[in-house]
Design an enzyme around this catalytic site. Structure first.
Site, PDB file in Angstrom:
ATOM      1  N   ASN A 170     -14.295 -12.240  -1.771  1.00  0.00           N
ATOM      2  CA  ASN A 170     -13.033 -12.451  -2.888  1.00  0.00           C
ATOM      3  C   ASN A 170     -12.709 -13.884  -2.767  1.00  0.00           C
ATOM      4  O   ASN A 170     -12.232 -14.596  -3.730  1.00  0.00           O
ATOM      5  CB  ASN A 170     -12.007 -11.411  -2.978  1.00  0.00           C
ATOM      6  CG  ASN A 170     -11.390 -11.172  -1.656  1.00  0.00           C
ATOM      7  OD1 ASN A 170     -11.735 -11.494  -0.693  1.00  0.00           O
ATOM      8  ND2 ASN A 170     -10.339 -10.192  -1.667  1.00  0.00           N
ATOM      9  N   GLY A 245     -11.962  -7.109   5.081  1.00  0.00           N
ATOM     10  CA  GLY A 245     -13.138  -6.451   4.226  1.00  0.00           C
ATOM     11  C   GLY A 245     -12.555  -4.952   4.001  1.00  0.00           C
ATOM     12  O   GLY A 245     -11.323  -4.825   4.033  1.00  0.00           O
ATOM     13  N   VAL A 247     -11.727  -0.739   4.618  1.00  0.00           N
ATOM     14  CA  VAL A 247     -11.343  -0.107   5.689  1.00  0.00           C
ATOM     15  C   VAL A 247     -12.583   0.887   6.494  1.00  0.00           C
ATOM     16  O   VAL A 247     -12.527   0.567   8.008  1.00  0.00           O
ATOM     17  CB  VAL A 247     -10.495   1.247   5.281  1.00  0.00           C
ATOM     18  CG1 VAL A 247     -10.088   1.978   6.388  1.00  0.00           C
ATOM     19  CG2 VAL A 247      -9.210   0.624   4.622  1.00  0.00           C
ATOM     20  N   PRO A 248     -13.530   1.237   5.886  1.00  0.00           N
ATOM     21  CA  PRO A 248     -14.512   1.902   6.675  1.00  0.00           C
ATOM     22  C   PRO A 248     -15.255   0.859   7.515  1.00  0.00           C
ATOM     23  O   PRO A 248     -15.762   1.086   8.635  1.00  0.00           O
ATOM     24  CB  PRO A 248     -15.726   2.161   5.663  1.00  0.00           C
ATOM     25  CG  PRO A 248     -14.662   2.405   4.316  1.00  0.00           C
ATOM     26  CD  PRO A 248     -13.676   1.295   4.320  1.00  0.00           C
ATOM     27  N   THR A 249     -15.581  -0.432   7.094  1.00  0.00           N
ATOM     28  CA  THR A 249     -16.329  -1.353   7.679  1.00  0.00           C
ATOM     29  C   THR A 249     -15.422  -2.016   9.036  1.00  0.00           C
ATOM     30  O   THR A 249     -15.786  -2.052   9.957  1.00  0.00           O
ATOM     31  CB  THR A 249     -16.690  -2.583   7.021  1.00  0.00           C
ATOM     32  OG1 THR A 249     -17.560  -2.172   5.806  1.00  0.00           O
ATOM     33  CG2 THR A 249     -17.575  -3.556   7.625  1.00  0.00           C
ATOM     34  N   GLU A 267      -7.970  -7.075   8.583  1.00  0.00           N
ATOM     35  CA  GLU A 267      -7.262  -7.506   7.030  1.00  0.00           C
ATOM     36  C   GLU A 267      -8.038  -6.666   6.197  1.00  0.00           C
ATOM     37  O   GLU A 267      -9.097  -7.266   5.723  1.00  0.00           O
ATOM     38  CB  GLU A 267      -7.343  -9.044   7.030  1.00  0.00           C
ATOM     39  CG  GLU A 267      -6.125  -9.381   5.937  1.00  0.00           C
ATOM     40  CD  GLU A 267      -6.677  -9.489   4.645  1.00  0.00           C
ATOM     41  OE1 GLU A 267      -6.275  -8.267   4.199  1.00  0.00           O
ATOM     42  OE2 GLU A 267      -6.966 -10.227   4.057  1.00  0.00           O
ATOM     43  N   CYS A 301      -6.984  -7.804  -2.081  1.00  0.00           N
ATOM     44  CA  CYS A 301      -6.554  -6.744  -1.322  1.00  0.00           C
ATOM     45  C   CYS A 301      -5.033  -6.640  -1.274  1.00  0.00           C
ATOM     46  O   CYS A 301      -5.065  -5.531  -1.291  1.00  0.00           O
ATOM     47  CB  CYS A 301      -6.882  -7.243  -0.020  1.00  0.00           C
ATOM     48  SG  CYS A 301      -6.477  -8.834   0.740  1.00  0.00           S
ATOM     49  N   GLU A 404      -8.366   2.178  -3.925  1.00  0.00           N
ATOM     50  CA  GLU A 404      -8.297   0.598  -4.343  1.00  0.00           C
ATOM     51  C   GLU A 404      -9.544   0.386  -5.171  1.00  0.00           C
ATOM     52  O   GLU A 404     -10.794   0.978  -4.994  1.00  0.00           O
ATOM     53  CB  GLU A 404      -8.920  -0.166  -2.853  1.00  0.00           C
ATOM     54  CG  GLU A 404      -8.714  -1.511  -2.998  1.00  0.00           C
ATOM     55  CD  GLU A 404      -8.768  -2.301  -1.728  1.00  0.00           C
ATOM     56  OE1 GLU A 404      -9.640  -1.843  -1.036  1.00  0.00           O
ATOM     57  OE2 GLU A 404      -8.188  -3.363  -1.572  1.00  0.00           O
ATOM     58  N   GLU A 481      -2.643 -12.986   9.755  1.00  0.00           N
ATOM     59  CA  GLU A 481      -3.238 -14.534   9.436  1.00  0.00           C
ATOM     60  C   GLU A 481      -2.108 -15.447   9.004  1.00  0.00           C
ATOM     61  O   GLU A 481      -1.085 -15.156   8.389  1.00  0.00           O
ATOM     62  CB  GLU A 481      -4.636 -14.262   8.228  1.00  0.00           C
ATOM     63  CG  GLU A 481      -5.424 -13.397   9.003  1.00  0.00           C
ATOM     64  CD  GLU A 481      -6.796 -13.562   8.252  1.00  0.00           C
ATOM     65  OE1 GLU A 481      -6.830 -12.858   7.192  1.00  0.00           O
ATOM     66  OE2 GLU A 481      -7.592 -14.195   8.993  1.00  0.00           O
TER      67      GLU A 481
HETATM   68  N1  LIG Z   1      -9.466  -6.723   2.094  1.00  0.00           N
HETATM   69  C1  LIG Z   1     -10.117  -7.453   1.529  1.00  0.00           C
HETATM   70  O1  LIG Z   1      -9.722  -8.612   1.132  1.00  0.00           O
HETATM   71  C2  LIG Z   1     -11.539  -7.235   0.848  1.00  0.00           C
HETATM   72  C3  LIG Z   1     -11.560  -5.769   0.835  1.00  0.00           C
HETATM   73  N2  LIG Z   1     -12.627  -5.415   0.165  1.00  0.00           N
HETATM   74  C4  LIG Z   1     -12.899  -3.728  -0.237  1.00  0.00           C
HETATM   75  O2  LIG Z   1     -14.066  -3.459   0.255  1.00  0.00           O
HETATM   76  C5  LIG Z   1     -14.952  -2.818  -0.608  1.00  0.00           C
HETATM   77  C6  LIG Z   1     -16.451  -3.221  -0.383  1.00  0.00           C
HETATM   78  O3  LIG Z   1     -16.572  -4.723  -0.272  1.00  0.00           O
HETATM   79  P1  LIG Z   1     -17.607  -5.144   0.758  1.00  0.00           P
HETATM   80  O4  LIG Z   1     -17.750  -6.701   0.645  1.00  0.00           O
HETATM   81  O5  LIG Z   1     -18.754  -4.340   0.684  1.00  0.00           O
HETATM   82  O6  LIG Z   1     -16.678  -5.042   2.201  1.00  0.00           O
HETATM   83  P2  LIG Z   1     -17.115  -4.642   3.469  1.00  0.00           P
HETATM   84  O7  LIG Z   1     -16.048  -4.194   4.240  1.00  0.00           O
HETATM   85  O8  LIG Z   1     -18.677  -3.855   3.427  1.00  0.00           O
HETATM   86  O9  LIG Z   1     -17.644  -6.053   4.031  1.00  0.00           O
HETATM   87  C7  LIG Z   1     -16.981  -7.209   4.347  1.00  0.00           C
HETATM   88  C8  LIG Z   1     -17.842  -7.995   5.416  1.00  0.00           C
HETATM   89  O10 LIG Z   1     -18.186  -7.217   6.576  1.00  0.00           O
HETATM   90  C9  LIG Z   1     -19.532  -7.441   6.706  1.00  0.00           C
HETATM   91  N3  LIG Z   1     -19.934  -6.000   7.335  1.00  0.00           N
HETATM   92  C10 LIG Z   1     -20.650  -5.011   6.570  1.00  0.00           C
HETATM   93  N4  LIG Z   1     -20.849  -3.987   7.270  1.00  0.00           N
HETATM   94  C11 LIG Z   1     -20.744  -4.560   8.663  1.00  0.00           C
HETATM   95  C12 LIG Z   1     -20.872  -4.064  10.105  1.00  0.00           C
HETATM   96  N5  LIG Z   1     -21.423  -2.652  10.265  1.00  0.00           N
HETATM   97  N6  LIG Z   1     -20.442  -4.737  11.073  1.00  0.00           N
HETATM   98  C13 LIG Z   1     -19.999  -5.964  10.833  1.00  0.00           C
HETATM   99  N7  LIG Z   1     -19.846  -6.537   9.712  1.00  0.00           N
HETATM  100  C14 LIG Z   1     -20.124  -6.053   8.440  1.00  0.00           C
HETATM  101  C15 LIG Z   1     -20.171  -7.638   5.275  1.00  0.00           C
HETATM  102  O11 LIG Z   1     -21.188  -8.232   5.350  1.00  0.00           O
HETATM  103  C16 LIG Z   1     -18.992  -8.615   5.003  1.00  0.00           C
HETATM  104  O12 LIG Z   1     -19.088  -9.775   5.352  1.00  0.00           O
HETATM  105  C17 LIG Z   1     -14.282  -3.595  -2.072  1.00  0.00           C
HETATM  106  O13 LIG Z   1     -14.625  -2.870  -3.114  1.00  0.00           O
HETATM  107  C18 LIG Z   1     -13.011  -3.823  -1.966  1.00  0.00           C
HETATM  108  O14 LIG Z   1     -12.386  -2.314  -1.931  1.00  0.00           O
HETATM  109  C19 LIG Z   1     -13.658  -6.186  -0.166  1.00  0.00           C
HETATM  110  C20 LIG Z   1     -13.341  -7.251  -0.045  1.00  0.00           C
HETATM  111  C21 LIG Z   1     -12.057  -7.939   0.280  1.00  0.00           C
HETATM  112  C1  LIG Z   2      -3.395 -13.642  -3.375  1.00  0.00           C
HETATM  113  N1  LIG Z   2      -3.416 -14.355  -2.137  1.00  0.00           N
HETATM  114  C2  LIG Z   2      -3.973 -15.512  -1.928  1.00  0.00           C
HETATM  115  C3  LIG Z   2      -2.000 -14.519  -1.822  1.00  0.00           C
HETATM  116  C4  LIG Z   2      -4.026 -13.435  -0.891  1.00  0.00           C
HETATM  117  C5  LIG Z   2      -5.388 -13.391  -0.766  1.00  0.00           C
HETATM  118  C6  LIG Z   2      -5.763 -12.381   0.418  1.00  0.00           C
HETATM  119  C7  LIG Z   2      -7.147 -11.954   0.234  1.00  0.00           C
HETATM  120  O1  LIG Z   2      -7.459 -11.002  -0.685  1.00  0.00           O
HETATM  121  O2  LIG Z   2      -7.996 -12.132   1.092  1.00  0.00           O
END
Ligand SMILES: NC(=O)C1=CN([C@@H]2O[C@H](COP(=O)(O)OP(=O)(O)OC[C@H]3O[C@@H](n4cnc5c(N)ncnc54)[C@H](O)[C@@H]3O)[C@@H](O)[C@H]2O)C=CC1
Ligand SMILES: C[N+](C)(C)CCCC(=O)O
Length: 507
Positions: A170, A245, A247-249, A267, A301, A404, A481
């Site tokens: 994102n 990323g 919660v599960p990951t 985060e 997020c 979410e 962060e």
């Molecule tokens: N906190 C935040 O800013 C974010 C939250 N999300 C949430 O996560 C959901 C899924 O998005 P994804 O991008 O698929 O999130 P994700 O948690 O699957 O991926 C995030 C990062 O972790 C890496 N990753 C995946 N599996 C891994 C593993 N087993 N070991 C180490 N690294 C691993 C991915 O390649 C990516 O770089 C979204 O729909 C949203 O709900 C997604 C993006 C940002």
């Molecule tokens: C919206 N902002 C820039 C304050 C926080 C973004 C944090 C994120 O989703 O990684």
């Protein structure tokens, strides 16, 4: 239209949607872009606004080891520099980012789908973050502790070594800066893995750091998904993993890091409450609710997606929020007038639309939006656009209120009293952010104290100055962060005890 690649930098500044093709290798270590060894697991990366292939993401396998070793050799040099020396190079990197801001923002838009206006802000936040930690680097210091008999001890704040950053899709460039800047200020090196869906801009940051003068290997980029991430988390030369990323990951990353007793910052996601009291300044509360829900197509997020509105002002609030939501210009993210671009991927768009369908089935009322949107420009016909959605008649037990969604969906919930709304706001396993709109100063601080979240915005939402710590409570993660405190998550304390007299031995 002529195809443009990242190499043609002057034209790149004016690249339009549907025109960019990225051919250069997207890995970076040892101070240069590195071609992947094995292209067999290559995955297409799509431009969200058009659905067209932008580039291939070729995951790193065993080469991860080369990147980590390259980081380690840079760490040995970088960690010996003084804070002032590190700061000078980091300030130069911040300056180059400022200079190349529009070019980086355009690449971000092509890869992520968010509006150019937002992408420019993201790039500004990235250089501000590097500038901020450059300022902090020379201030890092220990303590001197006087002991009896002229003996003393002192503490040294030392780097951890090679840190791994794993990013989400994102905020691809900004996340890379949020992780690398404090890491580098403290004297660490970093290997960064962007999300496989947004591989394009992290490597631009690597090139900028190199141009600014960091030792080769100080900031490296490896591409890949879960498997590559796993190799990084398990590597014995890695001291810390900072992850953004889901919660599960996040849980998996923590488990892998635990095996090597590595430090972790997580985060993770959220389902943050925004509480609007009837004594608020309504115009600001409405603007706050829009900012809390619709930045980056709702893929943020810390978004305040559970909007609790005190019953007496619900009609006025809804009328105005719906009017302004309907007026959000959705479309070509490269256009200055656009305020909402495309979601990250087709499956993600379908997931978001699925949440809206389920919300309707569970009794929510769609006041506006919530549908796939096809802009009139034919090149955008296959883009992943969703019209921003406001849901009324929501209840706390609905899926759209509990989970979410990570899309442009605001769920609005009425409330009557402060005690009631606090209890409902906190009734979630997440705890990333929260917000309150009220003119009552005592109430504002009382609510902030009682909300279980890492951030509480009073009379605003989603402002994120880099001077301010950001991170979660509960299952939204831990560690921080930004802000001064983050240096504690990228350094360790050594105590040196100095004897000035003779050893008093019991033996
Ligand atoms: N906190 C935040 O800013 C974010 C939250 N999300 C949430 O996560 C959901 C899924 O998005 P994804 O991008 O698929 O999130 P994700 O948690 O699957 O991926 C995030 C990062 O972790 C890496 N990753 C995946 N599996 C891994 C593993 N087993 N070991 C180490 N690294 C691993 C991915 O390649 C990516 O770089 C979204 O729909 C949203 O709900 C997604 C993006 C940002
Ligand atoms: C919206 N902002 C820039 C304050 C926080 C973004 C944090 C994120 O989703 O990684």
């Amino acid at each position: 239209m002529a195809q443009q690649t990242l190499l043609s930098l002057p034209e790149f500044q004016n690249v339009s949607t549907g025109a960019l093709v990225v051919k250069e290798p997207l890995n970076f270590w040892g101070g240069a872009r590195v071609k992947p060894k094995d292209t067999k697991n290559s995955e297409p990366v799509y431009e969200p606004a058009t659905g067209r292939v932008l580039c291939d993401m070729i995951p790193c396998g065993e080469e991860v080891d080369e990147a980590i070793k390259s980081a380690h050799s840079a760490y040995l040099k970088w960690s010996k520099l003084s804070g002032m020396e590190r700061a000078r190079i980091m300030l130069e990197a911040a300056r180059i980012i400022r200079e190349r801001r529009d070019e980086i923002a355009r690449a971000e838009v092509a890869n992520n789908g968010k509006s150019i206006t937002e992408a420019q802000v993201d790039i500004d936040v990235a250089w501000q973050c590097i500038e901020y930690y450059a300022g902090i680097a020379p201030t890092l210091s220990g303590q001197h502790i006087q002991l009896p008999g002229g003996s003393f001890a002192y503490t040294r704040r030392e780097p951890l070594g090679v840190c791994v950053g794993i990013g989400a899709w994102n905020y691809p460039f900004q996340i890379a800066a949020w992780k690398s800047a404090p890491a580098m200020a403290c004297g660490n090196a970093m290997v960064f893995k962007p999300s496989p869906m947004t591989p394009v801009t992290a490597v631009m940051l690597a090139e900028i750091y190199k141009e600014a003068g960091v030792p080769d290997g100080l900031f490296n980029v490896v591409q890949g998904g879960a498997e590559t991430g796993g190799l990084l988390c398990h590597h014995p030369m890695v001291a810390k993993v900072s992850f953004t990323g889901s919660v599960p990951t996040g849980k998996k990353v923590m488990e892998m890091a635990a095996k090597g007793v590595k430090q972790v910052t997580l985060e993770l996601g959220g389902k943050s409450p925004l509480i609007i009291f009837k004594d608020c300044e309504l115009e600001n509360a409405i603007k706050g609710a829009l900012m809390a829900n619709f930045l980056t197509q709702g893929e943020v997020c810390c978004n305040g997606t559970r909007v609790f509105v005190q019953r007496e002002i619900m009609p006025q609030f809804l009328e105005e929020v719906v009017k302004r939501t309907k007026a959000i210009p959705v479309g070509d993210p490269m256009c200055e007038e656009t305020r909402m671009g495309a979601l990250i991927s087709k499956p993600h768009m379908e997931k978001v639309l699925g949440f809206i369908k389920q919300a309707k089935e569970q009794g929510a009322k769609v006041l506006c939006g919530g549908e796939r949107f096809v802009p009139s420009d034919p090149k955008l016909k296959d883009g992943y656009f969703v019209s921003p959605c406001v849901l009324d008649n929501c209840r706390d037990d609905m899926t759209c209120v509990k989970e979410e969604i990570f899309g442009p969906v605001m769920s609005v919930l009425p409330f009557d009293t402060e005690d009631e709304v606090l209890q409902r706001a906190n009734n979630t396993t997440f705890g990333l952010a929260s917000g309150v709109f009220t003119r009552d100063i005592a109430r504002a601080h009382r609510v902030a104290e009682n909300l279980q979240a890492g951030t509480c915005y009073i009379n605003n939402y989603n402002v994120g100055p880099v001077e301010v710590p950001f991170g979660g409570y509960k299952m939204s993660g831990f560690g921080r962060e930004n802000g001064q405190v983050t240096t504690e998550y990228y350094s360790q304390l050594k105590t040196v005890v100095v004897e000035m007299g003779d050893v008093e031995s019991l033996f």
